[in-house]
Scaffold this motif. Structure first.
Motif, PDB file in Angstrom:
ATOM      1  N   PHE A 107       5.847 -10.497  -4.312  1.00 54.87           N
ATOM      2  CA  PHE A 107       4.774 -10.111  -3.399  1.00 54.87           C
ATOM      3  C   PHE A 107       4.868  -8.627  -3.043  1.00 54.87           C
ATOM      4  CE2 PHE A 107       3.622  -9.328   1.079  1.00 54.87           C
ATOM      5  CZ  PHE A 107       2.250  -9.538   0.997  1.00 54.87           C
ATOM      6  N   TRP A 108       6.064  -8.154  -2.699  1.00 54.33           N
ATOM      7  CA  TRP A 108       6.222  -6.742  -2.335  1.00 54.33           C
ATOM      8  C   TRP A 108       6.019  -5.833  -3.538  1.00 54.33           C
ATOM      9  CZ3 TRP A 108       5.270  -5.373   2.214  1.00 54.33           C
ATOM     10  CH2 TRP A 108       5.602  -6.168   3.293  1.00 54.33           C
ATOM     11  N   GLY A 109       6.338  -6.317  -4.710  1.00 50.29           N
ATOM     12  CA  GLY A 109       6.048  -5.552  -5.925  1.00 50.29           C
ATOM     13  C   GLY A 109       4.553  -5.401  -6.131  1.00 50.29           C
ATOM     14  N   LEU A 110       3.814  -6.475  -5.883  1.00 48.28           N
ATOM     15  CA  LEU A 110       2.349  -6.428  -5.998  1.00 48.28           C
ATOM     16  C   LEU A 110       1.749  -5.498  -4.937  1.00 48.28           C
ATOM     17  CD1 LEU A 110      -0.186  -7.567  -7.368  1.00 48.28           C
ATOM     18  CD2 LEU A 110      -0.189  -9.370  -5.636  1.00 48.28           C
ATOM     19  N   VAL A 111       2.286  -5.567  -3.725  1.00 46.25           N
ATOM     20  CA  VAL A 111       1.821  -4.668  -2.663  1.00 46.25           C
ATOM     21  C   VAL A 111       2.095  -3.214  -3.051  1.00 46.25           C
ATOM     22  CG1 VAL A 111       2.271  -3.932  -0.279  1.00 46.25           C
ATOM     23  CG2 VAL A 111       1.995  -6.347  -0.802  1.00 46.25           C
ATOM     24  N   ALA A 112       3.255  -2.949  -3.633  1.00 48.73           N
ATOM     25  CA  ALA A 112       3.593  -1.588  -4.047  1.00 48.73           C
ATOM     26  C   ALA A 112       2.638  -1.081  -5.126  1.00 48.73           C
ATOM     27  CB  ALA A 112       5.033  -1.537  -4.545  1.00 48.73           C
ATOM     28  N   VAL A 113       2.269  -1.930  -6.063  1.00 47.84           N
ATOM     29  CA  VAL A 113       1.326  -1.529  -7.116  1.00 47.84           C
ATOM     30  C   VAL A 113      -0.040  -1.206  -6.508  1.00 47.84           C
ATOM     31  CG1 VAL A 113       0.035  -2.384  -9.113  1.00 47.84           C
ATOM     32  CG2 VAL A 113       2.492  -2.764  -8.958  1.00 47.84           C
ATOM     33  N   GLN A 114      -0.511  -2.051  -5.613  1.00 47.41           N
ATOM     34  CA  GLN A 114      -1.815  -1.812  -4.983  1.00 47.41           C
ATOM     35  C   GLN A 114      -1.803  -0.537  -4.145  1.00 47.41           C
ATOM     36  OE1 GLN A 114      -4.642  -3.522  -5.556  1.00 47.41           O
ATOM     37  NE2 GLN A 114      -3.424  -4.645  -7.053  1.00 47.41           N
ATOM     38  N   LEU A 115      -0.715  -0.330  -3.414  1.00 48.04           N
ATOM     39  CA  LEU A 115      -0.591   0.882  -2.601  1.00 48.04           C
ATOM     40  C   LEU A 115      -0.536   2.127  -3.479  1.00 48.04           C
ATOM     41  CD1 LEU A 115      -0.253   2.036   0.264  1.00 48.04           C
ATOM     42  CD2 LEU A 115       2.213   1.834  -0.072  1.00 48.04           C
ATOM     43  N   ALA A 116       0.162   2.038  -4.594  1.00 49.08           N
ATOM     44  CA  ALA A 116       0.254   3.171  -5.513  1.00 49.08           C
ATOM     45  C   ALA A 116      -1.115   3.519  -6.088  1.00 49.08           C
ATOM     46  CB  ALA A 116       1.243   2.854  -6.628  1.00 49.08           C
ATOM     47  N   GLN A 117      -1.875   2.510  -6.472  1.00 51.81           N
ATOM     48  CA  GLN A 117      -3.218   2.769  -7.004  1.00 51.81           C
ATOM     49  C   GLN A 117      -4.127   3.356  -5.922  1.00 51.81           C
ATOM     50  OE1 GLN A 117      -4.355  -1.007  -8.591  1.00 51.81           O
ATOM     51  NE2 GLN A 117      -3.252  -0.685 -10.513  1.00 51.81           N
ATOM     52  N   PHE A 118      -4.008   2.855  -4.714  1.00 51.40           N
ATOM     53  CA  PHE A 118      -4.813   3.380  -3.612  1.00 51.40           C
ATOM     54  C   PHE A 118      -4.474   4.842  -3.338  1.00 51.40           C
ATOM     55  CE2 PHE A 118      -5.131   4.219   0.988  1.00 51.40           C
ATOM     56  CZ  PHE A 118      -6.508   4.110   1.127  1.00 51.40           C
ATOM     57  N   LEU A 119      -3.180   5.151  -3.250  1.00 52.49           N
ATOM     58  CA  LEU A 119      -2.771   6.527  -2.979  1.00 52.49           C
ATOM     59  C   LEU A 119      -3.174   7.473  -4.103  1.00 52.49           C
ATOM     60  CD1 LEU A 119       0.751   6.109  -1.378  1.00 52.49           C
ATOM     61  CD2 LEU A 119      -1.356   6.839  -0.271  1.00 52.49           C
ATOM     62  N   ALA A 120      -3.097   7.008  -5.326  1.00 54.20           N
ATOM     63  CA  ALA A 120      -3.484   7.855  -6.450  1.00 54.20           C
ATOM     64  C   ALA A 120      -4.966   8.207  -6.394  1.00 54.20           C
ATOM     65  CB  ALA A 120      -3.152   7.157  -7.765  1.00 54.20           C
ATOM     66  N   ASN A 121      -5.778   7.353  -5.809  1.00 53.09           N
ATOM     67  CA  ASN A 121      -7.214   7.638  -5.677  1.00 53.09           C
ATOM     68  C   ASN A 121      -7.541   8.434  -4.422  1.00 53.09           C
ATOM     69  OD1 ASN A 121      -7.876   6.293  -8.058  1.00 53.09           O
ATOM     70  ND2 ASN A 121      -7.988   4.330  -7.010  1.00 53.09           N
ATOM     71  N   VAL A 122      -6.735   8.277  -3.376  1.00 52.67           N
ATOM     72  CA  VAL A 122      -7.022   8.931  -2.098  1.00 52.67           C
ATOM     73  C   VAL A 122      -6.540  10.382  -2.059  1.00 52.67           C
ATOM     74  CG1 VAL A 122      -6.394   8.884   0.359  1.00 52.67           C
ATOM     75  CG2 VAL A 122      -7.161   6.818  -0.769  1.00 52.67           C
ATOM     76  N   VAL A 123      -5.446  10.688  -2.712  1.00 53.79           N
ATOM     77  CA  VAL A 123      -4.861  12.033  -2.640  1.00 53.79           C
ATOM     78  C   VAL A 123      -5.835  13.122  -3.085  1.00 53.79           C
ATOM     79  CG1 VAL A 123      -3.062  13.517  -3.612  1.00 53.79           C
ATOM     80  CG2 VAL A 123      -2.473  11.299  -2.668  1.00 53.79           C
ATOM     81  N   PRO A 124      -6.566  12.976  -4.194  1.00 50.35           N
ATOM     82  CA  PRO A 124      -7.528  14.041  -4.547  1.00 50.35           C
ATOM     83  C   PRO A 124      -8.647  14.205  -3.525  1.00 50.35           C
ATOM     84  CG  PRO A 124      -7.140  12.607  -6.425  1.00 50.35           C
ATOM     85  CD  PRO A 124      -6.473  11.979  -5.254  1.00 50.35           C
TER      86      PRO A 124
END
Length: 163
Positions: A107-124
């Motif tokens: 579950f925490w691995g899945l949360v980490a993947v979703q958070l990583a994808q979100f941050l990769a889109n939000v940073v720019p």
């Protein structure tokens, strides 16, 4: 009767000059009002608002994320190259994922993947918007306490070049 006519003329003249004085003051007030509307300080954000403080924190965190991705890229890939932020986030999330049957770890691995994808889109988006927000954020004057525009270098150069 001549005195009555002269008194009437004086009264009319006094009324006209009174109207003229009011209209001149009105014109002055309208001119000052228009000048105040055009003043740059009315379009500045106050630096002590919750939004300005939160935005500074978000901007600093995104810059730190970029710095971490640049500094850890050679260690994670084994070669000297720049890692894209999206690749960096996915590699970090993949390192947290495991094939353990433990559901909490998955579950925490899945949360980490979703958070990583979100941050990769939000940073720019944050990087782009921070230039304008930094430009339109004023600073508080030490003498009057009013919001005033920043000095030339920190208002015109820093947001575009250094951020």
């Amino acid at each position: 009767q001549a005195r009555l006519g002269i008194a009437k003329i004086d009264l009319v003249h006094a009324e006209n000059s009174k109207r003229r004085m009011i209209s001149e003051s009105d014109v002055l007030q309208m001119t000052l009002h228009r000048r105040g509307k055009r003043d740059r300080r009315t379009f500045l954000l106050r630096p002590d608002t919750n939004f300005a403080v939160l935005w500074k924190c978000v901007t600093v965190l995104t810059v730190l994320l970029e710095v971490f991705s640049l500094s850890l890229a050679p260690k994670m890939t084994g070669e000297l190259r720049k890692l894209d932020l999206k690749e960096f986030a996915e590699m970090c999330a993949a390192s947290l994922q495991s094939t353990d049957p433990d559901t909490m770890r998955r579950f925490w691995g899945l949360v980490a993947v979703q958070l990583a994808q979100f941050l990769a889109n939000v940073v720019p988006i944050v990087s782009f918007a921070s230039v304008f927000i930094e430009f339109y954020t004023g600073e508080l004057s030490s003498e009057s306490g009013l919001v005033v525009p920043k000095p030339f270098f920190s208002r015109w150069i820093v947001p575009g070049v250094l951020l």
